[in-house]
Design an enzyme around this catalytic site. Sequence first.
Site, PDB file in Angstrom:
ATOM      1  N   SER A 140      55.083   9.688  25.636  1.00  0.00           N
ATOM      2  CA  SER A 140      54.637  11.217  25.234  1.00  0.00           C
ATOM      3  C   SER A 140      55.226  11.239  24.049  1.00  0.00           C
ATOM      4  O   SER A 140      56.141  10.816  23.358  1.00  0.00           O
ATOM      5  CB  SER A 140      55.029  11.977  26.305  1.00  0.00           C
ATOM      6  OG  SER A 140      55.222  13.362  25.830  1.00  0.00           O
ATOM      7  N   TYR A 154      62.373  15.705  30.916  1.00  0.00           N
ATOM      8  CA  TYR A 154      61.009  15.033  30.649  1.00  0.00           C
ATOM      9  C   TYR A 154      61.241  14.355  29.420  1.00  0.00           C
ATOM     10  O   TYR A 154      60.478  13.083  29.423  1.00  0.00           O
ATOM     11  CB  TYR A 154      59.961  15.999  30.551  1.00  0.00           C
ATOM     12  CG  TYR A 154      58.662  15.443  30.367  1.00  0.00           C
ATOM     13  CD1 TYR A 154      57.950  14.782  31.409  1.00  0.00           C
ATOM     14  CD2 TYR A 154      57.943  15.357  29.234  1.00  0.00           C
ATOM     15  CE1 TYR A 154      56.649  14.451  31.264  1.00  0.00           C
ATOM     16  CE2 TYR A 154      56.923  14.935  28.970  1.00  0.00           C
ATOM     17  CZ  TYR A 154      56.124  14.484  29.936  1.00  0.00           C
ATOM     18  OH  TYR A 154      54.786  13.644  29.654  1.00  0.00           O
TER      19      TYR A 154
END
Length: 247
Positions: A140, A154
């Site tokens: 990501s 995250y």
Amino acid sequence: MRTRDKILITGASSGLGEGMARRFAAQGRSLALAARRVERLEELAAELRPSAAQVALAALDVTDTDAVPVAFGRLRDELGGLDRVIVNAGLGKGAPLGTGKAHANIETIQTNLIGALAQIEAALEIFREQNSGHLVLISSMSSIRGLPKAQAAYSASKAGLSALGEGLQTEFAKSPITVSVILPGYIETDINRGVKTSLMAGTDVGVDAMVKAIEAEKSWAPVPAWPWLPIAAALRHLPPAISRRLT
């Protein structure tokens, strides 16, 4: 560059995993699809079988680390080998640390990092035996700089995944095994539902960019390249006081 005909995708029942499965099926590839929601996998497989060379399925929760190599081995056997494994299964839960919701952050780390590590172990065991393969890690943009509040766990999980990929790229640099780290920005999927930003790419645009980067076997690729490639450079090199304004 050789064509990777036999592709395993985890987290294939929705979002980016489903999108990639559709693209590769349309190209006539053989697919091994794994996810927790087996009923959704079966629906997807029924749609893809007319165009895909073959579709094999496995119900898999990647946090069950003992089940991962078993599922990968069975899917490998059904397809007669694996040319590419896309480690895509992920979770977007999270809460500010220290607010009494540790379970959400722990679950995110368990899925996105521990579960990914189990998948990497299983994939590389197969690739080492074959002496070939393409390992794709769906990280990501949030892996580049640590994010605050509900995004902290995250971003940490994805930073860990990217670090694993970088280490493996060094290890396998002179081998028939290749490793790609793909960094999606904001792409319209369930995980980004509710996010309001002008940087959000449509699902088709985002999936097309991901598939293009994967097929090129790029070692590191923010996607879509615009605007995420220059943003990635900024996040990596700008002083913290400035980069914090971008996160």
